[in-house]
Design a protein around this motif. Structure first.
Motif, PDB file in Angstrom:
ATOM      1  N   ARG A 104     -67.795  25.998 -27.100  1.00 52.38           N
ATOM      2  CA  ARG A 104     -67.759  25.439 -28.456  1.00 52.38           C
ATOM      3  C   ARG A 104     -68.039  23.939 -28.444  1.00 52.38           C
ATOM      4  N   ALA A 110     -71.609  30.528 -32.167  1.00 51.96           N
ATOM      5  CA  ALA A 110     -70.340  31.267 -32.100  1.00 51.96           C
ATOM      6  C   ALA A 110     -70.469  32.594 -31.349  1.00 51.96           C
ATOM      7  N   ASP A 111     -71.486  33.378 -31.685  1.00 54.12           N
ATOM      8  CA  ASP A 111     -71.657  34.684 -31.036  1.00 54.12           C
ATOM      9  C   ASP A 111     -71.911  34.526 -29.540  1.00 54.12           C
ATOM     10  N   GLU A 112     -72.745  33.548 -29.189  1.00 54.96           N
ATOM     11  CA  GLU A 112     -73.062  33.310 -27.786  1.00 54.96           C
ATOM     12  C   GLU A 112     -71.834  32.800 -27.036  1.00 54.96           C
ATOM     13  N   GLU A 114     -68.709  33.438 -27.672  1.00 53.40           N
ATOM     14  CA  GLU A 114     -67.799  34.565 -27.470  1.00 53.40           C
ATOM     15  C   GLU A 114     -68.296  35.469 -26.345  1.00 53.40           C
ATOM     16  N   ASN A 115     -69.588  35.735 -26.340  1.00 49.95           N
ATOM     17  CA  ASN A 115     -70.172  36.587 -25.308  1.00 49.95           C
ATOM     18  C   ASN A 115     -70.042  35.950 -23.927  1.00 49.95           C
ATOM     19  N   LYS A 118     -66.392  36.151 -22.610  1.00 49.85           N
ATOM     20  CA  LYS A 118     -66.042  37.479 -22.089  1.00 49.85           C
ATOM     21  C   LYS A 118     -66.727  37.739 -20.755  1.00 49.85           C
TER      22      LYS A 118
END
Length: 274
Positions: A104, A110-112, A114-115, A118
């Motif tokens: 961040r 945002a999607d990247e 989060e990916n 994980k």
């Protein structure tokens, strides 16, 4: 392609005492171990690479960016440093939050983010502890959280300070596999280590620091074949290398597997002759 260029680097904490003295090095994607006794200047050197310290004399270029002319924050997307003590790095109360803060902060979508968070947790084997408080984990696991927090930002360069501390054999194997994977992807992994066995089994290149200077810089096998020079730096070769030397073998063994394979081959040749 050189990911890091170090030119005539000098550094001192006090004006009358140089910690690093005229270092010239280049780094490509080869995984590189930095070894040497305490006080040799290893940790100071990697802090300079990260931009946490600035050269007194000379220059450091990270992906073409001069560390004197930029901030640590701006370098974060290029180069990540995992500290020896995870307590110096971890500050969130949940593992997931600890990992995602880096992506961040560097502006990852945002999607990247989060990916990548994980993926980084899975890479260090902590996918099931995503909601744990890091300080409810063992020291070894907190070390892995620190590694994941850097991997999630997907930098081209990863620096690890004593990554094997407190790790058991499966933990060491996980980190070894991770380093080799990053190297195969064209990324540079630099690590400070006192574990010579791990160095010999894992790293393509090894640099020996002594008294703030580079004493040896070569492929790992060549470095560990120079026993007299290592002795001058108060270092010992890996245990398997020492065993081969004591048994009179001219080969410099870096892994037990290599040693055993040669013994079996030697036994087979003798059996065929007889």
């Amino acid at each position: 392609m050189n990911l890091i260029e170090v030119r005539n680097l000098h550094f001192s904490y006090q004006n009358d005492h140089d910690v690093l003295k005229g270092i010239d090095l280049t780094f490509d994607h080869r995984s590189t171990a930095i070894i040497g006794q305490n006080g040799a200047g290893k940790t100071t050197f990697v802090k300079l690479l990260k931009g946490l310290l600035k050269p007194v004399t000379g220059d450091i270029l990270v992906n073409g960016i001069n560390t004197k002319e930029t901030s640590v924050a701006k370098l974060a997307a290029q180069i990540g440093l995992v500290f020896q003590n995870p307590g110096d790095q971890i500050f969130k109360s949940k593992v997931y939050d600890e990992i995602i803060v880096g992506p961040r902060n560097i502006g990852m979508p945002a999607d990247e983010a989060e990916n990548m968070t994980k993926r980084a947790l899975e890479a260090v084997g902590l996918g099931s502890k995503i909601n744990h408080n890091p300080y409810d984990l063992s020291f070894a696991e907190r070390k892995l959280v620190s590694i994941a927090s850097i991997l999630a930002m997907d930098p081209r360069i990863v620096i690890l300070d004593e990554p094997t501390i407190a790790q058991d054999d499966p933990g060491k194997q996980l980190i070894k596999d991770l380093i080799k994977k990053l190297e195969s992807e064209g990324k540079l992994v630099i690590s400070i280590l006192h574990d010579m066995d791990f160095v010999s089994e894992t790293f393509t290149r090894t640099i020996v620091f002594q008294h703030g200077r580079v004493m040896i810089d070569d492929d790992t096998k060549s470095v560990f074949s120079q026993t007299d020079v290592l002795r001058e730096a108060y270092l010992e070769p890996p245990h398997i290398t020492q065993l081969g030397n004591r048994l009179g073998y001219s080969e410099t063994y870096l892994t037990a597997e290599q040693f055993v394979n040669d013994l079996l081959m030697e036994k087979k040749l003798k059996s065929n002759i007889n």
